[in-house]
Design a protein around this motif. Structure first.
Motif, PDB file in Angstrom:
ATOM      1  N   LEU A  85      -5.067-103.302 -39.736  1.00 17.12           N
ATOM      2  CA  LEU A  85      -5.337-104.559 -39.057  1.00 17.12           C
ATOM      3  C   LEU A  85      -6.700-105.115 -39.437  1.00 17.12           C
ATOM      4  N   ASP A  86      -6.818-106.434 -39.429  1.00 17.38           N
ATOM      5  CA  ASP A  86      -8.107-107.054 -39.717  1.00 17.38           C
ATOM      6  C   ASP A  86      -8.647-107.832 -38.523  1.00 17.38           C
ATOM      7  N   ARG A  87      -7.957-107.699 -37.347  1.00 17.31           N
ATOM      8  CA  ARG A  87      -8.399-108.416 -36.155  1.00 17.31           C
ATOM      9  C   ARG A  87      -8.014-107.658 -34.898  1.00 17.31           C
ATOM     10  N   ALA A  88      -8.925-107.619 -33.924  1.00 15.20           N
ATOM     11  CA  ALA A  88      -8.661-106.997 -32.628  1.00 15.20           C
ATOM     12  C   ALA A  88      -9.255-107.878 -31.542  1.00 15.20           C
ATOM     13  N   SER A  89      -8.590-107.973 -30.380  1.00 18.72           N
ATOM     14  CA  SER A  89      -9.095-108.804 -29.294  1.00 18.72           C
ATOM     15  C   SER A  89      -8.718-108.188 -27.957  1.00 18.72           C
ATOM     16  N   GLY A  90      -9.477-108.530 -26.904  1.00 23.37           N
ATOM     17  CA  GLY A  90      -9.189-108.028 -25.566  1.00 23.37           C
ATOM     18  C   GLY A  90     -10.360-108.251 -24.632  1.00 23.37           C
ATOM     19  N   TRP A  91     -10.187-107.861 -23.362  1.00 22.23           N
ATOM     20  CA  TRP A  91     -11.187-108.101 -22.328  1.00 22.23           C
ATOM     21  C   TRP A  91     -12.274-107.040 -22.333  1.00 22.23           C
ATOM     22  N   VAL A  92     -13.511-107.467 -22.106  1.00 22.50           N
ATOM     23  CA  VAL A  92     -14.655-106.560 -21.996  1.00 22.50           C
ATOM     24  C   VAL A  92     -15.537-107.030 -20.843  1.00 22.50           C
ATOM     25  N   ARG A 150      -8.924-105.300  -6.891  1.00 29.14           N
ATOM     26  CA  ARG A 150      -8.294-104.165  -7.574  1.00 29.14           C
ATOM     27  C   ARG A 150      -7.234-104.632  -8.559  1.00 29.14           C
ATOM     28  N   ALA A 151      -6.375-105.576  -8.127  1.00 33.40           N
ATOM     29  CA  ALA A 151      -5.305-106.065  -8.998  1.00 33.40           C
ATOM     30  C   ALA A 151      -5.855-106.831 -10.194  1.00 33.40           C
ATOM     31  N   VAL A 152      -6.880-107.656  -9.952  1.00 29.12           N
ATOM     32  CA  VAL A 152      -7.481-108.433 -11.038  1.00 29.12           C
ATOM     33  C   VAL A 152      -8.136-107.502 -12.059  1.00 29.12           C
ATOM     34  N   THR A 153      -8.887-106.521 -11.566  1.00 32.30           N
ATOM     35  CA  THR A 153      -9.549-105.573 -12.472  1.00 32.30           C
ATOM     36  C   THR A 153      -8.525-104.796 -13.277  1.00 32.30           C
ATOM     37  N   GLN A 154      -7.452-104.353 -12.617  1.00 37.47           N
ATOM     38  CA  GLN A 154      -6.416-103.592 -13.323  1.00 37.47           C
ATOM     39  C   GLN A 154      -5.760-104.431 -14.410  1.00 37.47           C
ATOM     40  N   ALA A 155      -5.540-105.708 -14.122  1.00 34.01           N
ATOM     41  CA  ALA A 155      -4.931-106.593 -15.118  1.00 34.01           C
ATOM     42  C   ALA A 155      -5.815-106.718 -16.351  1.00 34.01           C
ATOM     43  N   PHE A 156      -7.128-106.839 -16.135  1.00 35.98           N
ATOM     44  CA  PHE A 156      -8.045-106.899 -17.265  1.00 35.98           C
ATOM     45  C   PHE A 156      -8.101-105.559 -18.011  1.00 35.98           C
ATOM     46  N   GLN A 157      -8.060-104.457 -17.275  1.00 31.74           N
ATOM     47  CA  GLN A 157      -8.084-103.136 -17.911  1.00 31.74           C
ATOM     48  C   GLN A 157      -6.856-102.913 -18.786  1.00 31.74           C
ATOM     49  N   ASP A 158      -5.701-103.416 -18.325  1.00 29.18           N
ATOM     50  CA  ASP A 158      -4.459-103.220 -19.086  1.00 29.18           C
ATOM     51  C   ASP A 158      -4.479-103.934 -20.434  1.00 29.18           C
ATOM     52  N   ASP A 159      -5.315-104.960 -20.546  1.00 26.68           N
ATOM     53  CA  ASP A 159      -5.423-105.689 -21.813  1.00 26.68           C
ATOM     54  C   ASP A 159      -6.862-105.613 -22.331  1.00 26.68           C
ATOM     55  N   ALA A 160      -7.498-104.473 -22.076  1.00 27.26           N
ATOM     56  CA  ALA A 160      -8.885-104.295 -22.499  1.00 27.26           C
ATOM     57  C   ALA A 160      -8.985-104.217 -24.015  1.00 27.26           C
ATOM     58  N   PHE A 161     -10.143-104.563 -24.513  1.00 31.14           N
ATOM     59  CA  PHE A 161     -10.391-104.545 -25.959  1.00 31.14           C
ATOM     60  C   PHE A 161     -10.273-103.135 -26.533  1.00 31.14           C
ATOM     61  N   VAL A 162      -9.578-103.024 -27.656  1.00 30.33           N
ATOM     62  CA  VAL A 162      -9.456-101.763 -28.404  1.00 30.33           C
ATOM     63  C   VAL A 162     -10.014-102.012 -29.801  1.00 30.33           C
ATOM     64  N   PRO A 163     -11.036-101.265 -30.214  1.00 34.03           N
ATOM     65  CA  PRO A 163     -11.676-101.510 -31.519  1.00 34.03           C
ATOM     66  C   PRO A 163     -10.702-101.356 -32.684  1.00 34.03           C
ATOM     67  N   LEU A 164     -11.036-101.993 -33.779  1.00 35.36           N
ATOM     68  CA  LEU A 164     -10.261-101.852 -35.008  1.00 35.36           C
ATOM     69  C   LEU A 164     -10.289-100.406 -35.491  1.00 35.36           C
ATOM     70  N   ASP A 165      -9.168 -99.960 -35.998  1.00 34.94           N
ATOM     71  CA  ASP A 165      -9.100 -98.636 -36.617  1.00 34.94           C
ATOM     72  C   ASP A 165      -9.455 -98.805 -38.088  1.00 34.94           C
TER      73      ASP A 165
END
Length: 204
Positions: free
Chosen positions: A45-52, A24-39
């Protein structure tokens, strides 16, 4: 090859410490820094990164997607909006000529900088976006982390994210790692190497 394929290199680390260990803690940590697409509309911005998720970079991370047995497996996704430098230069060259004709003077450095930023925001909305993922596997039962990456820059970026998100303290695995991780006694030179005589009573 990475977990799902691709011609990149594997880097291995020993996990010395971890703030998050339960599923649960590991999954939540990844969710908190999950990938958000470029607007694309804002063009800021010209770059986006995160966990998927490893198998599908467009779905929300859940424990069933993050964990395969004792292993936590995810991907680090990087999207970049590519604007060819030559196109930016051409746009600015045309603008500068128009500016000088209208104002009777060349633009100041500040005016040119502001115009460049404006043009970049406009061009990013039309730019072709490249998307890449890099697989990560944490073998929690043996505290080994594996990262499939293509460059030292991406490798460092992923390692920093893991340290910040999960509190991992990592040590590279490779030649000399057993000496560096405190088990040097297992591979220390024997006395006979230095000409010492060994008897049943001990070393003489």
């Amino acid at each position: 090859m990475p977990l799902l394929g691709g011609p990149v290199s594997l880097y291995r680390y020993r996990v010395l410490e971890a703030r998050a260990r339960s599923p649960r803690a590991v999954t939540q940590a990844f969710q908190d820094d999950a990938f958000v697409p470029l607007d694309r509309e804002s063009g800021e911005l010209d770059r986006a990164s995160g966990w998927v998720a490893l198998h599908d970079p467009d779905v929300r991370l859940t424990p069933s997607l993050v964990f395969l047995g004792d292993d936590a497996v995810v991907s680090w996704r990087v999207d970049e909006a590519r604007v060819p430098p030559a196109l930016v230069r051409a746009e600015l060259k045309a603008w500068r000529a128009s500016f000088e004709e209208a104002k009777g003077r060349p633009p100041t450095r500040r005016e040119a900088s502001e115009e460049k930023e404006l043009r970049l925001r406009q061009l990013r909305k039309q730019a072709f976006v490249t998307s890449k993922t890099y697989d990560v596997r944490w073998r929690m039962d043996v505290d080994e982390l594996q990262i499939w990456a293509v460059s030292s820059r991406i490798l460092e970026e992923i390692a920093v994210a893991l340290e910040e998100d999960l509190g991992l303290v990592l040590r590279p695995l490779g030649p000399g790692a057993r000496w560096a991780d405190g088990r040097s006694a297992e591979i220390s030179p024997t006395p006979s190497l230095f000409g010492a005589e060994v008897s049943s009573a001990g070393i003489q």
